[in-house]
Design a protein around this motif. Structure first.
Motif, PDB file in Angstrom:
ATOM      1  N   LEU A  81      87.095   0.687 -87.894  1.00 40.32           N
ATOM      2  CA  LEU A  81      86.494   1.970 -88.281  1.00 40.32           C
ATOM      3  C   LEU A  81      86.810   3.101 -87.292  1.00 40.32           C
ATOM      4  O   LEU A  81      85.916   3.863 -86.892  1.00 40.32           O
ATOM      5  N   CYS A 136      82.268  -3.155 -95.176  1.00 44.31           N
ATOM      6  CA  CYS A 136      83.377  -3.512 -94.279  1.00 44.31           C
ATOM      7  C   CYS A 136      83.200  -4.978 -93.863  1.00 44.31           C
ATOM      8  O   CYS A 136      82.143  -5.353 -93.355  1.00 44.31           O
ATOM      9  N   PRO A 137      84.236  -5.832 -94.072  1.00 36.11           N
ATOM     10  CA  PRO A 137      84.032  -7.265 -93.810  1.00 36.11           C
ATOM     11  C   PRO A 137      84.024  -7.644 -92.341  1.00 36.11           C
ATOM     12  O   PRO A 137      83.732  -8.791 -92.001  1.00 36.11           O
TER      13      PRO A 137
HETATM   14  C1  SIN Z   1      88.415  -0.719 -90.815  1.00 31.00           C
HETATM   15  O1  SIN Z   1      88.417   0.441 -90.385  1.00 31.00           O
HETATM   16  O2  SIN Z   1      88.499  -1.698 -90.053  1.00 31.00           O
HETATM   17  C2  SIN Z   1      88.302  -0.996 -92.306  1.00 31.00           C
HETATM   18  C3  SIN Z   1      87.087  -0.436 -92.906  1.00 31.00           C
HETATM   19  C4  SIN Z   1      86.645  -1.174 -94.135  1.00 31.00           C
HETATM   20  O3  SIN Z   1      87.277  -2.145 -94.558  1.00 31.00           O
HETATM   21  O4  SIN Z   1      85.623  -0.825 -94.705  1.00 31.00           O
END
Ligand code: SIN
Length: 311
Positions: A81, A136-137
């Motif tokens: 993120l 978000c996983p």
């Molecule tokens: C990320 O920024 O790691 C991905 C965000 C998400 O899959 O919601």
């Protein structure tokens, strides 16, 4: 069909709550959605709407490299993120020339109060709506932990809806026993659309070093490999809610988009396909949907939505 027509053909118009889109394609969150210049290119490429990269209250660096790995049928990512913080966004939104393309700000936070605070800042920055990333996983806090719990989803949506006067979308994780239950919780709390689905938690290991490839070890899988999961989720949600569904997950061609609409999606999001096909993917999908409607004698996109539910 000329390129201009793909932007303006009225039978491709869709409305998601109060948002008017020239065609049902949207840029998915996380891809090219941070800098104003990149979003401007996406708008000029024919996307009907843009979802930004997920933004939080404060700037965030994200996870260590590598943050992306290519796998068969898709891409694995764990970016962590990264974002400049919601207060930097207004300046970037102003750089987008095509003012008719709605900019929906994807937001993440850990508490209902923080979701509401980020959403308020997003709206002040010129967002036409917000998409709550509760899915978000691999988020350290928030993320799928929220999206896997209908009560938490309800609290987050209620807090946000109370504080902003723009449409609130909720992006769901497929990693639940009953996705319809979570979608219903979001609808009951005042969400105006459901986006389904976010990436699927996954991992890839380098066999020589025997180590996970991603800096964060675990990431989210996107791309064609997850499309059947996304179609199933959209199909189930369509049976459970009345608000529009936005299909996301593995859409590369117009056929993928039509399949998602037949499952119940009113619009679709494209992310990983940009890496495979380039930015021309938006116009190609819109033109393909248009040609399909002409072949079938349909007057508008609405006539495709949910067709697979009819005997
Ligand atoms: C990320 O920024 O790691 C991905 C965000 C998400 O899959 O919601």
């Amino acid at each position: 069909m000329s390129e201009k027509m793909a932007h303006t053909n009225s039978s491709l118009h869709v409305e998601i709550s109060s948002l008017k889109l020239e065609n049902p394609t949207m840029l998915a969150a996380g891809v090219l959605g941070v800098s104003g210049l990149a979003m401007n290119r996406v708008a000029n490429a024919g996307a009907g709407a843009i979802i930004t990269k997920s933004m939080g209250l404060e700037p965030r660096r994200g996870f260590p490299n590598p943050v992306v790995a290519q796998v068969q049928g898709g891409i694995l990512n764990a970016m962590g993120l990264p974002n400049p913080g919601i207060r930097q966004l207004a300046e970037e939104i102003q750089k987008i020339e095509r003012k008719t393309v709605p900019i929906i700000v994807s937001i993440y936070a850990s508490t209902p109060e923080d979701f509401a605070a980020v959403a308020c800042e997003a709206v002040k920055s010129g967002a036409a709506g917000v998409e709550l990333n509760v899915s978000c996983p691999h988020a350290e806090t928030g993320g799928a932990e929220i999206g896997q719990n209908p009560d938490l989803v309800e609290q987050v949506v209620k807090a946000t809806v109370r504080n902003v006067n723009k449409p609130v979308f909720v992006k769901l994780t497929p990693e639940v026993t009953n996705i319809s239950e979570v979608a219903k919780a979001a609808e009951n709390a005042g969400a105006e659309a459901i986006t389904a689905i976010n990436t699927v938690k996954a991992m890839v290991i380098d066999v020589e070093t025997a180590q996970p490839i991603l800096g964060n070890k675990i990431g989210g899988l996107s791309g064609p490999a997850i499309k059947p999961i996304a179609v199933r989720c959209v199909y189930e949600i369509y049976e459970a809610v009345r608000i529009p569904i936005i299909g996301c997950g593995g859409i590369v061609t117009w056929k993928d988009a039509v399949e998602m609409m037949e499952a119940g999606a009113s619009a679709i999001q494209v992310g990983t396909a940009i890496a495979i096909e380039g930015l021309g993917v938006f116009k190609r999908i819109a033109q393909g949907i248009q040609a399909f409607m002409e072949k079938k004698g349909f007057d508008g996109v609405k006539e495709i939505v949910g067709l697979s539910h009819k005997e």
